[in-house]
Design an enzyme around this catalytic site. Structure first.
Site, short mmCIF file in Angstrom:
data_model
loop_
_atom_site.label_atom_id
_atom_site.label_comp_id
_atom_site.label_asym_id
_atom_site.label_seq_id
_atom_site.Cartn_x
_atom_site.Cartn_y
_atom_site.Cartn_z
N HIS A 101 -66.78 -44.88 -23.03
CA HIS A 101 -66.45 -46.05 -22.21
C HIS A 101 -66.88 -45.81 -20.78
CE1 HIS A 101 -62.84 -43.48 -22.31
NE2 HIS A 101 -62.48 -43.98 -21.16
N HIS A 103 -66.17 -46.90 -16.95
CA HIS A 103 -65.21 -47.53 -16.03
C HIS A 103 -65.94 -48.19 -14.87
CE1 HIS A 103 -61.46 -45.36 -17.32
NE2 HIS A 103 -62.33 -44.44 -17.71
#
Ligand SMILES: [Zn+2]
Length: 138
Positions: A101, A103
């Site tokens: 992921h 950010h």
């Protein structure tokens, strides 16, 4: 491929609801439920990859390309003064969910978010050798 016990697989594929400003067939953007600042977003691939060491380069490329558009939208909406793009790989690097992921953390003057480290001093000779050795692996 999804991983059954992975919370980000479930969120990215809609099995767990999330506040999402965008998704396509390949990835989903969600707003973090425990944000560093208002507007803190994550881009999650819908397919499971543990981290940068596993993700397909093409998928990572499309995620980072979209991040440039998303960053502008978040900046316009939140009025933030800056933004950190952060991508952790491995527990030692602060990765808390083992599903790749990215950010996007909006930053505001005077906020309490910290992303700093003590600057070391490189050994110039070692850096040259290290650069050569890394180059051989590319
Ligand atoms: Zn996953």
């Amino acid at each position: 491929m999804k991983k059954d016990d992975c919370i980000f697989c479930k969120i990215a594929n809609g099995e767990i609801p999330s506040a999402s400003p965008y998704e396509n067939e390949e990835f989903k953007v969600i707003l973090d439920v425990a944000p560093a600042n208002r507007g803190h977003a994550l881009i999650l691939p819908k397919e499971h990859f543990d981290n940068v060491f596993e993700i397909e380069p093409e998928t990572a490329g499309r995620i980072f390309a979209f991040a440039t558009k998303l960053a502008k939208a978040i900046k316009e909406e939140t009025g933030c003064d800056g933004m950190n793009l952060l991508q952790n790989n491995g527990e030692v690097a602060g990765q808390t969910v083992n599903h790749f992921h990215l950010h996007l953390v909006p930053r505001f003057k005077g906020d309490a978010v910290t992303m700093t480290w003590k600057q070391g001093e490189a050994d110039a000779e070692d850096n040259v050798k290290l650069a050569e050795n890394i180059a051989k692996r590319l």
